[in-house]
Design a protein around this motif. Sequence first.
Motif: not given
Length: 200
Positions: A89-99
Amino acid sequence: MDQPYLPKPQARDDHRLVNREEGLNLLFAAAQDVARAEGKLADGIYGSLEQSHISATSFTLKSSTGQMIARMSLAKAREVIGIRRQIARDMTRKAGLKITPYANDQSNKRNFRNLPEEIRALGWAISNGRRFPVKGYQKRDIWIGLLLLIPGIIPGVLYLGWIARKRRRYEKSLKELETRWHTYGRQEPAENLFAHFHLD
């Protein structure tokens, strides 16, 4: 291997659901983490998913020859999955990834490559069942330490010193992970990286 006992996924609007195979792979990776933490599985040695056994309450990690390595409760293994999930979750927020159902599309991969190398190494590790460091402290612990400075300097200093030691160990382990990642050719994370979001 016996039919795995995994919770049935609930319907979601825009999230890809974890199928039984993905869920089993996540449990297997977590079981290896637990076994290593307990000193029952050495670094660089891996169990066998095919030989391992899962029941309604426990996971038995076995070697490729069928020898038992460790048995643990499913609750303990899922606790480790929770740690992996929070990191994802933390990585996704930092990278601006779309789930999305296409969570590993080219756009997401490009964004992921813009993260610092130690974070990319962490994504590789948690998605491939590799050993990875855990901080052992949270932001709230820092606030607790600061609050302890108010009634008395010594308790706050001791508490913040404890956090600082944990932080140094974590950063050292993270650098070691990054080095291991480089020896494997700076690989992309496995396709199951985002499966951690769909376990509820």
